[in-house]
Scaffold this motif. Structure first.
Motif, PDB file in Angstrom:
ATOM      1  N   VAL A  30      59.106  41.624  43.080  1.00  0.00           N
ATOM      2  CA  VAL A  30      60.149  41.426  42.077  1.00  0.00           C
ATOM      3  C   VAL A  30      61.490  41.359  42.784  1.00  0.00           C
ATOM      4  O   VAL A  30      61.690  41.961  43.841  1.00  0.00           O
ATOM      5  CB  VAL A  30      60.150  42.584  41.051  1.00  0.00           C
ATOM      6  CG1 VAL A  30      61.263  42.405  40.022  1.00  0.00           C
ATOM      7  CG2 VAL A  30      58.803  42.667  40.343  1.00  0.00           C
ATOM      8  N   THR A  35      64.797  45.887  41.083  1.00  0.00           N
ATOM      9  CA  THR A  35      63.793  46.815  41.597  1.00  0.00           C
ATOM     10  C   THR A  35      64.419  48.185  41.816  1.00  0.00           C
ATOM     11  O   THR A  35      65.473  48.295  42.458  1.00  0.00           O
ATOM     12  CB  THR A  35      63.209  46.309  42.924  1.00  0.00           C
ATOM     13  OG1 THR A  35      62.602  45.023  42.717  1.00  0.00           O
ATOM     14  CG2 THR A  35      62.156  47.279  43.462  1.00  0.00           C
ATOM     15  N   TYR A  52      64.153  50.460  34.282  1.00  0.00           N
ATOM     16  CA  TYR A  52      62.768  50.442  34.774  1.00  0.00           C
ATOM     17  C   TYR A  52      61.901  49.528  33.903  1.00  0.00           C
ATOM     18  O   TYR A  52      60.991  48.859  34.403  1.00  0.00           O
ATOM     19  CB  TYR A  52      62.204  51.862  34.797  1.00  0.00           C
ATOM     20  CG  TYR A  52      60.918  51.981  35.572  1.00  0.00           C
ATOM     21  CD1 TYR A  52      60.912  52.053  36.966  1.00  0.00           C
ATOM     22  CD2 TYR A  52      59.686  51.990  34.912  1.00  0.00           C
ATOM     23  CE1 TYR A  52      59.727  52.151  37.686  1.00  0.00           C
ATOM     24  CE2 TYR A  52      58.497  52.087  35.622  1.00  0.00           C
ATOM     25  CZ  TYR A  52      58.518  52.169  37.010  1.00  0.00           C
ATOM     26  OH  TYR A  52      57.335  52.244  37.715  1.00  0.00           O
ATOM     27  N   TYR A  55      62.340  45.992  35.041  1.00  0.00           N
ATOM     28  CA  TYR A  55      61.566  45.828  36.272  1.00  0.00           C
ATOM     29  C   TYR A  55      60.080  45.697  35.960  1.00  0.00           C
ATOM     30  O   TYR A  55      59.387  44.818  36.499  1.00  0.00           O
ATOM     31  CB  TYR A  55      61.824  47.029  37.192  1.00  0.00           C
ATOM     32  CG  TYR A  55      60.779  47.256  38.249  1.00  0.00           C
ATOM     33  CD1 TYR A  55      60.696  46.437  39.383  1.00  0.00           C
ATOM     34  CD2 TYR A  55      59.868  48.311  38.131  1.00  0.00           C
ATOM     35  CE1 TYR A  55      59.726  46.652  40.357  1.00  0.00           C
ATOM     36  CE2 TYR A  55      58.903  48.538  39.098  1.00  0.00           C
ATOM     37  CZ  TYR A  55      58.833  47.704  40.208  1.00  0.00           C
ATOM     38  OH  TYR A  55      57.869  47.925  41.173  1.00  0.00           O
ATOM     39  N   ALA A  59      57.528  42.530  36.567  1.00  0.00           N
ATOM     40  CA  ALA A  59      56.344  42.692  37.412  1.00  0.00           C
ATOM     41  C   ALA A  59      55.060  42.372  36.664  1.00  0.00           C
ATOM     42  O   ALA A  59      54.092  41.875  37.249  1.00  0.00           O
ATOM     43  CB  ALA A  59      56.289  44.114  37.953  1.00  0.00           C
ATOM     44  N   GLU A 138      55.730  52.672  44.254  1.00  0.00           N
ATOM     45  CA  GLU A 138      55.644  51.270  43.840  1.00  0.00           C
ATOM     46  C   GLU A 138      54.234  50.804  43.546  1.00  0.00           C
ATOM     47  O   GLU A 138      54.027  49.919  42.716  1.00  0.00           O
ATOM     48  CB  GLU A 138      56.234  50.373  44.944  1.00  0.00           C
ATOM     49  CG  GLU A 138      57.737  50.295  44.969  1.00  0.00           C
ATOM     50  CD  GLU A 138      58.221  49.215  45.903  1.00  0.00           C
ATOM     51  OE1 GLU A 138      58.344  48.056  45.458  1.00  0.00           O
ATOM     52  OE2 GLU A 138      58.450  49.524  47.078  1.00  0.00           O
TER      53      GLU A 138
END
Length: 509
Positions: A30, A35, A52, A55, A59, A138
């Motif tokens: 991403v 990120t 988040y 993000y 993703a 991650e």
């Protein structure tokens, strides 16, 4: 690190295989600007969660809030945001409810989206009251959702203000949330472009109705009172029972009063249409305008169809409009008859001819009701606007004698009521010929039924009613426009015809 073998997903993630266990782990690819990274600060936890979520959607996964830790003072110091696939689903046992069989029943396995994913971010509340990312995992133990399927993720679906207004607007014309979703799908160009699902739309309507809940009637009454305060020409009245439930509600706006002043010589009202989930009966007051179309003078909701309820309603009507009509048309409801006699003492009460005529077919039996001569003669004497009362009585007795009905109890009762329903006895009442049945009221009920339903709340009902009034009044303006600017094709060269075409409205001419 090794790239995914799928050509479609080559830019979606990086794949790692654990040498010892053979398990696969996936890290999203991403843009760095969205990120998370250790050391990032946020003004609030909600701001951090929104970051988040952006993000996560980029993703191809969903996130949710998880564990928090408080210090000794009860202040939340540490917060977790995790992948929605974190943890594992545990089947819940339920009690069978049987004393003999004390075993617990396990619910049927419906599948689970939880796979024990460990991807998460930890935030700590610093002394400056800002949240700081101090740990970021991650890697996920599952693949991510394809771009074209992102709209299936819960985080990608929402009912924003525009969609809420659209769903509420369509509900005003009795279009439900599922149809509203299908319309939005067409407008936006596809299911994935709507940003919500059918279930989301249904849940919005459900939650809205739950919010209305037990305060439904109170919300409507307050709404009408506020309207009365803002609009001096608006009238409303209501009555509450001993159980604090709404027993009656009456309303009429300024335009209704203007219509009554012009077209209010005669009206009908009927109380057979239940338009809401509380079984309150809707009672519209219906007249006829100069285009020979229905016009609504006001409306009411009644909790019971008793003489006292109708007396209260008719008093509200007279107080609001300041005068009684010349003629009132109803069916043969005894409670209505008593109330009209007590309250509308200067009005002539007329019974619905159609209801009586329909009963005639069953009262005289199938053989006589199929007799062409009997039907022809009865039609001529009952529905004729031109004969005198004397001619009516002569022909009526002749028919009774011809077909052996002199001692028929029901027909004798109808003859005793002849002053209340036979047109021959209404020659002295101007415009009484406009309305001889409650079919106008029934067509009005059908009209309201097109945009309403018996499951709606009172708040929804009033939205439907106002929509119906907008439709009716728009139709009246359109008819006025046609009368002014469209000339009727002449049938002849008579001057009388030309003058009539200029005096009467287009529909009546």
């Amino acid at each position: 690190m090794s790239s995914s073998n799928s050509a479609d997903n080559i830019s979606k993630w990086e794949e790692r295989v654990c040498i010892n266990s053979g398990r696969k782990f996936f890290k999203p690819k991403v843009s760095g600007s969205i990120t998370p990274a250790v050391g990032m600060f946020f003004k609030s936890f909600d701001e951090a969660f929104a970051f988040y979520q952006r993000y996560a959607l980029a993703a191809g996964f969903s996130a949710r809030k998880n564990t928090s830790w408080k210090n000794g003072d009860g202040l939340v110091k540490i917060r977790y945001i995790v992948c929605s696939k974190e943890g594992f689903h545990v089947s819940k046992e339920i009690d069978s409810g049987s004393v003999e069989n004390s075993k617990k029943i396990v619910r049927r396995n419906r599948g689970s989206k939880r796979v024990g994913c460990n991807a998460h971010v930890k935030l700590i509340l610093e002394n400056n009251n800002m949240y700081k990312i101090y740990y970021f995992e991650e890697e996920h133990n599952h693949i991510f959702v394809e771009d074209e399927d992102i709209h299936f993720l819960p985080a990608a679906r929402s009912i924003d203000y525009v969609k809420e207004s659209f769903i509420s607007g369509l509900s005003a014309i009795n279009i439900g949330p599922v149809k509203a979703f299908n319309i939005m799908k067409t407008m936006y160009g596809g299911f994935g472009e709507v940003g919500a699902s059918k279930v989301d739309c249904k849940n919005y309507r459900r939650d809205l109705n739950l919010y209305i809940g037990e305060y439904d009637a109170e919300m409507v009454v307050r709404r009408l009172i506020r309207k009365k305060e803002c609009c001096p020409g608006f009238t409303c009245d209501y009555v509450i029972g001993e159980d604090r439930r709404l027993k009656g509600l009456f309303w009429a706006d300024e335009q209704s009063k203007k219509n009554y002043t012009v077209f209010g010589d005669i009206f009908g009202f009927d109380a057979t249409y239940k338009s809401n989930k509380y079984d309150l009966v809707f009672v519209p007051f219906t007249g006829i305008d100069n285009h020979y179309r229905n016009v609504t003078f006001g409306g009411a909701l009644l909790g019971s169809e008793t003489a006292d309820s109708y007396r209260w309603l008719l008093r509200c009507f007279v107080n609001a409009f300041g005068s009684e009509p010349k003629v009132v048309v109803t069916d043969q409801d005894a409670a209505m008859k008593r109330a009209i006699k007590d309250v509308l003492s200067r009005s002539r009460h007329r019974l619905c001819m159609w209801h009586i005529w329909e009963k005639l077919k069953t009262k005289v039996g199938p053989v006589l009701s199929a007799n062409t001569d009997f039907n022809t003669r009865m039609t001529h004497v009952v529905w004729n606007d031109t004969i005198s009362p004397e001619d009516f009585e002569t022909e009526w007795h002749s028919i009774m004698s011809t077909f052996g009905l002199e001692n028929h109890e029901w027909l004798k009762d109808m003859y005793d009521l002849r002053f209340d329903w036979i047109p021959a006895y209404y020659h002295g009442e101007d415009l009484a010929g406009l309305m001889r049945t409650t079919s106008r009221c029934e067509s009005e009920n059908y009209f309201f039924g097109q945009i309403c339903n018996p499951r709606c709340t009172l708040v929804e009902f009033f939205t439907h009613f106002e929509t119906a009034m907008d439709i009716q009044r728009h139709e009246h303006r359109r008819n006025d426009h046609d009368t002014r600017y469209i000339e009727s094709k002449p049938w002849s060269d008579f001057v009388l015809e030309k003058q009539a075409s200029e005096i009467y409205t287009k529909n009546n001419f």
